[in-house]
Enzyme design. Structure first.
Site, PDB file in Angstrom:
ATOM      1  N   CYS A  61       0.814  -1.221   0.000  1.00 11.78           N
ATOM      2  CA  CYS A  61       0.000   0.000   0.000  1.00 11.78           C
ATOM      3  C   CYS A  61       0.847   1.271   0.000  1.00 11.78           C
ATOM      4  O   CYS A  61       0.317   2.368  -0.108  1.00 11.78           O
ATOM      5  CB  CYS A  61      -0.904   0.002   1.225  1.00 11.78           C
ATOM      6  SG  CYS A  61       0.048  -0.080   2.756  1.00 11.78           S
ATOM      7  N   ASP A  63       2.714   2.158   2.635  1.00 12.97           N
ATOM      8  CA  ASP A  63       2.972   2.544   4.025  1.00 12.97           C
ATOM      9  C   ASP A  63       4.155   1.745   4.571  1.00 12.97           C
ATOM     10  O   ASP A  63       4.427   0.629   4.123  1.00 12.97           O
ATOM     11  CB  ASP A  63       1.734   2.294   4.896  1.00 12.97           C
ATOM     12  CG  ASP A  63       0.571   3.181   4.491  1.00 12.97           C
ATOM     13  OD1 ASP A  63       0.827   4.320   4.059  1.00 12.97           O
ATOM     14  OD2 ASP A  63      -0.585   2.734   4.587  1.00 12.97           O
ATOM     15  N   CYS A  93      -2.076   3.036   8.260  1.00  9.04           N
ATOM     16  CA  CYS A  93      -3.454   3.252   8.714  1.00  9.04           C
ATOM     17  C   CYS A  93      -3.642   2.803  10.172  1.00  9.04           C
ATOM     18  O   CYS A  93      -2.743   2.203  10.765  1.00  9.04           O
ATOM     19  CB  CYS A  93      -4.383   2.436   7.826  1.00  9.04           C
ATOM     20  SG  CYS A  93      -4.060   0.669   7.983  1.00  9.04           S
ATOM     21  N   CYS A 137      -2.218  -5.133   6.038  1.00  8.54           N
ATOM     22  CA  CYS A 137      -1.616  -4.376   7.142  1.00  8.54           C
ATOM     23  C   CYS A 137      -1.031  -5.354   8.171  1.00  8.54           C
ATOM     24  O   CYS A 137       0.033  -5.091   8.752  1.00  8.54           O
ATOM     25  CB  CYS A 137      -2.641  -3.470   7.808  1.00  8.54           C
ATOM     26  SG  CYS A 137      -3.671  -2.561   6.622  1.00  8.54           S
TER      27      CYS A 137
HETATM   28 FE1  FES Z   1      -1.168   0.744   4.453  1.00 11.63          FE
HETATM   29 FE2  FES Z   1      -2.807  -0.283   6.322  1.00 11.63          FE
HETATM   30  S1  FES Z   1      -3.354   0.677   4.447  1.00 11.63           S
HETATM   31  S2  FES Z   1      -0.665  -0.236   6.305  1.00 11.63           S
END
Ligand code: FES
Length: 156
Positions: A61, A63, A93, A137
């Site tokens: 994602c 992140d 998130c 995640c």
């Molecule tokens: Fe990227 Fe949860 S959407 S870590």
């Protein structure tokens, strides 16, 4: 004039309260109580001063999560390497915060072998599940933990 300000301040407060209540209601429909608890009050957030193992992984994602670990030989029990401290940071998130909280708490006191066996499903079981779009995640937390374990220098 003063009165008007006060009234618009309290109007704003009510608006804000309603908004927060709406957001919470929406979140409660999507996430389990445990996930919300971990996301709003995560444990083990931060960095270790001198981590024995460290890793930063960016998930699909975009992140990123970072995990720091410290390990000590358990001289009292079986001379295994046990994780004595573990911290995480993420720019991801709320679900990733919950996953980081759960995984870092779970591995403390565990052997490297036990920690290495963790899977995204292990985290999902603790959280009571995540929506389909947040399964990755949990995978990010596990991948980061495994990379931090791989980064440990266990030559003692
Ligand atoms: Fe990227 Fe949860 S959407 S870590």
């Amino acid at each position: 004039m003063h009165e008007k300000n006060e009234s618009s301040d309290s109007d704003f407060d009510v608006l804000l309260e309603n908004l927060q209540a709406d957001i919470l209601k929406e979140e409660q429909e999507i996430y389990t109580e445990r996930t919300l608890k971990e996301a709003y009050n995560p444990k083990n957030v931060g960095e270790l001063k001198k981590p024995g193992g460290a890793a930063r992984v960016t998930g699909s994602c975009g992140d990123t999560m970072q995990i720091h670990l410290n390990v000590k030989v358990d001289v009292k029990e079986d001379l295994s390497d046990k994780i004595v401290d573990c911290k995480f940071i993420t720019d991801g998130c709320g679900a990733s915060v919950a996953c980081g909280s759960v995984i870092t708490e779970f591995v403390k006191g565990k052997t490297i072998e036990e920690a290495s066996m963790l899977t995204p499903e292990s985290i999902l079981a603790v959280l009571g599940g995540l929506p389909e779009e947040n399964i990755h995640c949990a995978a990010l937390a596990v991948d980061t933990l495994k990379a931090a374990i791989a980064n440990l220098n266990l030559n003692h």
